[in-house]
Design an enzyme around this catalytic site. Structure first.
Site, PDB file in Angstrom:
ATOM      1  N   LYS A   1     -34.076 -25.597   1.382  1.00  0.00           N
ATOM      2  CA  LYS A   1     -33.871 -23.866   1.469  1.00  0.00           C
ATOM      3  C   LYS A   1     -32.664 -23.322   1.252  1.00  0.00           C
ATOM      4  O   LYS A   1     -31.586 -23.951   1.890  1.00  0.00           O
ATOM      5  CB  LYS A   1     -34.247 -23.388   2.847  1.00  0.00           C
ATOM      6  CG  LYS A   1     -34.086 -22.148   2.825  1.00  0.00           C
ATOM      7  CD  LYS A   1     -34.624 -21.632   4.717  1.00  0.00           C
ATOM      8  CE  LYS A   1     -34.444 -20.228   4.662  1.00  0.00           C
ATOM      9  NZ  LYS A   1     -33.230 -19.504   5.372  1.00  0.00           N
TER      10      LYS A   1
ATOM     11  N   CYS B   1       8.029 -39.383   7.549  1.00  0.00           N
ATOM     12  CA  CYS B   1       9.793 -40.005   7.689  1.00  0.00           C
ATOM     13  C   CYS B   1      10.090 -41.193   7.460  1.00  0.00           C
ATOM     14  O   CYS B   1      10.910 -41.180   7.237  1.00  0.00           O
ATOM     15  CB  CYS B   1      10.455 -39.479   9.174  1.00  0.00           C
ATOM     16  SG  CYS B   1      10.267 -40.496  10.320  1.00  0.00           S
TER      17      CYS B   1
ATOM     18  N   GLU C   1     -39.299 -26.884  -0.852  1.00  0.00           N
ATOM     19  CA  GLU C   1     -38.419 -26.790  -1.552  1.00  0.00           C
ATOM     20  C   GLU C   1     -37.236 -27.100  -0.467  1.00  0.00           C
ATOM     21  O   GLU C   1     -37.254 -26.497   0.410  1.00  0.00           O
ATOM     22  CB  GLU C   1     -38.482 -25.688  -2.118  1.00  0.00           C
ATOM     23  CG  GLU C   1     -39.454 -25.886  -3.805  1.00  0.00           C
ATOM     24  CD  GLU C   1     -39.776 -24.111  -3.846  1.00  0.00           C
ATOM     25  OE1 GLU C   1     -39.294 -22.866  -3.156  1.00  0.00           O
ATOM     26  OE2 GLU C   1     -40.692 -23.718  -4.435  1.00  0.00           O
TER      27      GLU C   1
ATOM     28  N   ASP D   1       0.730  -1.539  -0.138  1.00  0.00           N
ATOM     29  CA  ASP D   1      -0.167   0.015  -0.248  1.00  0.00           C
ATOM     30  C   ASP D   1       0.843   1.214  -0.185  1.00  0.00           C
ATOM     31  O   ASP D   1       0.520   2.313  -0.450  1.00  0.00           O
ATOM     32  CB  ASP D   1      -0.801   0.004   0.885  1.00  0.00           C
ATOM     33  CG  ASP D   1      -1.660  -1.175   0.568  1.00  0.00           C
ATOM     34  OD1 ASP D   1      -2.650  -1.163   1.930  1.00  0.00           O
ATOM     35  OD2 ASP D   1      -1.666  -1.402  -0.271  1.00  0.00           O
ATOM     36  N   ALA D   2       1.626   1.350   0.742  1.00  0.00           N
ATOM     37  CA  ALA D   2       2.894   2.576   0.549  1.00  0.00           C
ATOM     38  C   ALA D   2       3.509   2.906  -0.862  1.00  0.00           C
ATOM     39  O   ALA D   2       3.680   3.887  -1.108  1.00  0.00           O
ATOM     40  CB  ALA D   2       4.024   1.818   2.184  1.00  0.00           C
TER      41      ALA D   2
HETATM   42  S1  IVH Z   1     -39.117 -18.513  -0.955  1.00  0.00           S
HETATM   43  C1  IVH Z   1     -41.446 -14.132   0.982  1.00  0.00           C
HETATM   44  N1  IVH Z   1     -37.887 -20.459  -1.224  1.00  0.00           N
HETATM   45  O1  IVH Z   1     -34.468 -18.153   2.246  1.00  0.00           O
HETATM   46  C2  IVH Z   1     -40.373 -15.447   1.105  1.00  0.00           C
HETATM   47  N2  IVH Z   1     -36.828 -18.492   0.211  1.00  0.00           N
HETATM   48  O2  IVH Z   1     -35.819 -16.829   4.901  1.00  0.00           O
HETATM   49  C3  IVH Z   1     -40.161 -15.940  -0.487  1.00  0.00           C
HETATM   50  N3  IVH Z   1     -34.700 -18.932   0.772  1.00  0.00           N
HETATM   51  O3  IVH Z   1     -34.789 -14.093   1.837  1.00  0.00           O
HETATM   52  C4  IVH Z   1     -38.616 -16.577  -0.105  1.00  0.00           C
HETATM   53  N4  IVH Z   1     -33.957 -20.756  -0.340  1.00  0.00           N
HETATM   54  O4  IVH Z   1     -33.073 -15.979   0.855  1.00  0.00           O
HETATM   55  C5  IVH Z   1     -37.855 -19.148  -0.687  1.00  0.00           C
HETATM   56  N5  IVH Z   1     -36.671 -21.789  -1.940  1.00  0.00           N
HETATM   57  C6  IVH Z   1     -36.999 -20.991  -1.320  1.00  0.00           C
HETATM   58  C7  IVH Z   1     -35.561 -20.742  -0.712  1.00  0.00           C
HETATM   59  C8  IVH Z   1     -35.763 -19.253   0.295  1.00  0.00           C
HETATM   60  C9  IVH Z   1     -33.672 -20.336   0.060  1.00  0.00           C
HETATM   61  C10 IVH Z   1     -34.048 -17.768   1.332  1.00  0.00           C
HETATM   62  C11 IVH Z   1     -34.437 -16.095   0.623  1.00  0.00           C
HETATM   63  C12 IVH Z   1     -35.504 -15.266   2.077  1.00  0.00           C
HETATM   64  C13 IVH Z   1     -34.748 -16.676   2.926  1.00  0.00           C
HETATM   65  C14 IVH Z   1     -36.110 -16.319   4.301  1.00  0.00           C
END
Ligand code: IVH
Length: 761
Positions: A133, A461, A131, A48-49
């Site tokens: 998450k 070793c 689904e 940086d310097a």
């Molecule tokens: S539906 C109205 N579906 O989880 C909210 N969210 O805690 C609709 N996320 O902010 C969200 N997988 O970032 C939905 N299959 C999924 C998801 C999902 C990950 C995340 C998303 C959301 C957070 C909520």
């Protein structure tokens, strides 16, 4: 007259116009390269310097010749410091979060509240789409007339950051949509990074750091200085951080180099509906070119939902990306509409979290790490899995008993289940603790899985690795030649009670070892020879050294070529051989030659003795003689006959010398030395011969060292603590707990004067 120096060496106010123009051009190019290295390759090439100095010089020249300021002047560029940030985007439909469920009961409550809100009977059919998450960061993509026009992070849910230019670089995100897409379509989903891409990215970050270090090292060495590594690689803790860090880059060309992916699962503003159900809407999104998650499953009941959750939990390690729950959504979009939202979460969905602190994954291998003392520790190599927000690919396995399903007292752990390579195992991690392998799922064990067998040689070793009776750990016997142990051993070798080489302490040993100058004790004495006549100068050039200290060091090394036998034995760092033991051995054998020959002879009988011990241990308890029947081995008898030498110590010493490579390393060392004969024990006639003496309290006439030496030269053993084995306690002024204990045990107690009288002054 033209200035003979290069323009870059001339002060800004002394430059001619031509030189100034050339300098501005050079600085613009150099700073652009530096910017690129810093921002895009994550591998700064200059400090940086140095960067700041270039910037200042550029500004000074521009101030003097404003007309020469370039169109691409570095003064107008964003330099090493990040710019102010991203533009803001207001979400037309807020980006909300989800309510959480942790247990089956919470999921049942969710179904109950949905039905109640809609006025449905408890048993009325209700389709739910489950689904995964995805654990990444949510992104909203706005398409107008089939073109991606805006991409925004969630931000506070109302306003997010404008990351449009970055989103354009993500492969999974369509830039244009096929005909038939709604004129206005906001697609929402998760940006994430796969486990494999995450690992590769971190490896690249590490490599970039190593390259930078190498570059800096070369620069330092060119100046004759030793380079001390600085900083750390810019690796990411987990895929979510890596995804967020990559998307939120001010320079989209960096985002373009990062392996980001996108799953679509939701939407914001729409000019036309995507379908009647969540499932249909996802199919429409797929048809438009988006990627949706293939684990989405339609459920008709609580049991169906729980089965999806259990399945995703079980497959967590195999999915290849992080999931932290299952989202259950009312499938019918008409019902979703009726259910609507609470203040910040929808009534039509809930997130059923996966357990946070444990994860199941595959035990892909068992690596052996060799510690500084030679202890071999097994480490689980795992298929990477995120546990508590951190990707875990290694976990401790403690020791070989733990792998076998036995505790420290031989009791079963995990109900005696052992761990085998290929097993599905549960990994636990909390806070900063080292991850552990907790358990194994035997139902998923492969048919041909073999029990794990500990190594019998050191992986570093190649020396024998042995586990002594009653010990939980296996140790490498390669003491001097095992590089894993080398540094610590070298430190011990030069320590005060061993070779005591002035000017060569722990820090210097580390430095010399890193430089590759010393790997074993002999190298210290060969330093000057191996590195040629300029060695002293080389040392003097190191950071923290000068000509004087370098000369002193070599004098100190030379001074230790003549060494008492006991210091040599102690310096070798053999397990169980402390200072006192080293002295006993030295006095018993007298010369190095005699000691060496005795060890060789004892070593030759080592396997015969081992076999006898093993046969004894294997014999049925009722017929087994109390003591194992040992082969006749005079060398062992002599060794075990030395007062204070027991089986454990004897085995340890003999094993050390039985390892060919240790013998060779010791021979290389001794070749440089003049080993002095040990003072023979003033055996006959000494009133304290073979006695164990403890000194305590303040002695008036003798220093502690004198008292110890006086006792030892008369054949006594000096100990630091009082036990049943203590023969004499010499109590000085203000003696405390040791005196009390000696009295309790009936140990003979005497004053300092009485002691002096006893040993005859
Ligand atoms: S539906 C109205 N579906 O989880 C909210 N969210 O805690 C609709 N996320 O902010 C969200 N997988 O970032 C939905 N299959 C999924 C998801 C999902 C990950 C995340 C998303 C959301 C957070 C909520």
């Amino acid at each position: 007259m033209t200035d003979p120096r290069a323009p870059e060496q001339i002060a800004p106010d002394a430059l001619t116009e031509t030189e100034a123009r050339a300098e501005l051009e050079r600085l613009a190019a150099a700073m652009e390269a530096a910017d690129r290295a810093y921002h895009q390759e994550d591998a700064p090439r200059i400090t940086d310097a140095e960067y700041d100095a270039m910037k200042a010089r550029n500004a000074a020249i521009e101030a003097r010749f404003p007309e020469l300021k370039r169109a691409d002047s570095p003064s107008d560029r964003v330099g090493a410091a990040p710019a102010e940030g991203f533009g803001k985007i207001r979400h037309r439909v807020p980006m909300l979060s989800l309510a959480n469920a942790f247990e089956e009961e919470d999921v049942a409550d969710f179904l109950g509240s949905v039905r109640r809100f809609l006025g449905m009977d408890a048993g009325a059919p209700l389709a739910i789409l489950a689904e995964p998450k995805i654990d990444g960061l949510s992104l909203s993509l706005r398409y107008e007339d089939g073109k991606l026009v805006e991409a925004a992070t969630r931000g506070d849910g109302t306003t997010g950051e404008d990351v449009t230019r970055n989103a354009l670089t993500v492969d999974d995100i369509p830039k244009t949509l096929p005909g038939g897409a709604p004129a206005v379509l906001e697609v929402r989903g998760e940006v994430y990074m796969s486990h494999a891409d995450f690992a590769a990215l971190n490896a690249r970050q590490e490599q970039a750091w190593r390259d930078e270090q190498a570059h800096r090292r070369a620069a330092a060495e060119a100046k004759g200085k030793v380079y001390e590594p600085t900083g750390a690689p810019r690796t990411f803790a987990n895929p979510r951080n890596a995804a967020a860090g990559s998307l939120r880059q001010l320079d989209p060309t960096i985002t373009a180099q990062r392996p980001l992916r996108f799953f679509a699962y939701s939407w914001g503003e729409l000019s036309a509906p995507l379908g009647k159900t969540q499932e249909e809407a996802l199919a429409t999104l797929r048809a438009l070119g988006f990627t949706t998650n293939d684990r989405a499953t339609r459920c008709e009941s609580l049991a169906d939902m729980m089965a999806v959750w259990t399945g995703i939990e079980a497959d967590r390690a195999e999915l290849g990306y992080d999931v932290d729950g299952v989202v259950y959504k009312v499938d019918d979009l008409g019902l979703q509409q009726r259910l609507g939202f609470r203040s910040s979460t929808p009534r039509w969905a809930v997130a059923h979290k996966l357990s946070a602190q444990t994860a199941t994954t595959v035990l892909e291998g068992i690596d052996i790490q060799v510690g500084r003392t030679g202890a071999l520790s097994p480490v689980a190599r795992l298929r990477p899995v995120t546990v508590g927000g951190v990707v875990v690919s290694n976990a401790t396995l403690h020791n070989e008993d733990y792998i076998a399903g036995r505790g420290s007292d031989g009791e079963p752990i995990r109900e005696g289940r052992d761990l085998r390579i290929g097993d599905h195992v549960t990994v636990y991690r909390a806070g900063d603790v080292i991850p552990k392998v907790l358990d194994v799922d035997l139902t998923r064990r492969a048919a041909g899985a073999e029990p794990w067998t500990p190594p019998t040689v050191c992986p570093v070793c190649g020396s024998h690795a042995v586990r002594e009776e009653g010990e939980a750990v296996r140790r490498c016997t390669g003491g001097l030649i095992c590089s894993a142990q080398a540094v610590e051993r070298l430190k011990h070798f030069v320590s005060r009670n061993a070779f005591d080489i002035e000017g060569l302490g722990a820090k210097q040993v580390e430095a010399f070892h890193t430089l590759g100058w010393i790997a074993e004790p002999a190298d210290i004495f060969a330093l000057e020879k191996t590195h040629g006549p300029g060695t002293m100068q080389k040392v003097a050039n190191l950071e923290g050294w000068g000509e004087k200290s370098a000369a002193k060091l070599f004098a100190a090394i030379d001074a230790r070529r003549a060494i008492p036998l006991e210091r040599l034995i102690f310096g070798l760092g053999i397990r169980h051989v402390g200072e006192t033991t080293a002295k006993m051995l030295a006095r018993a054998y007298g010369t190095w030659e005699e000691f060496d020959a005795a060890m060789e002879a004892a070593g030759a009988d080592l396997s015969a003795r081992r076999a006898a011990l093993a046969a004894h241990a294997a014999a049925p308890e009722d017929t087994r003689p109390k003591k194992p029947e040992m082969p006749e081995t005079p060398a062992w008898d002599a060794l075990l006959g030395i007062d204070g030498v027991g089986e454990v110590l004897a085995v340890s010493v003999v094993e050390f010398f039985a390892e060919d490579r240790n013998r060779a390393a010791v021979a290389r060392l001794v070749a440089h030395l003049d080993v002095q004969e040990a003072e023979k024990i003033a055996a006959e006639g000494s009133p304290v011969l073979g006695k164990t003496v403890v000194f305590t309290g303040t002695l008036e006439k003798l220093t502690r060292a004198e008292a110890k030496a006086g006792a030892e030269s008369r054949g006594a053993k000096v100990s630091g603590s009082v036990s049943k084995k203590t023969d004499i306690l010499v109590a000085g002024e203000a003696a405390g707990s040791k005196l009390k204990k000696a009295q309790e045990l009936g140990v003979q107690v005497m004053t300092e004067d009485e002691w002096i009288a006893l040993i005859g002054g």
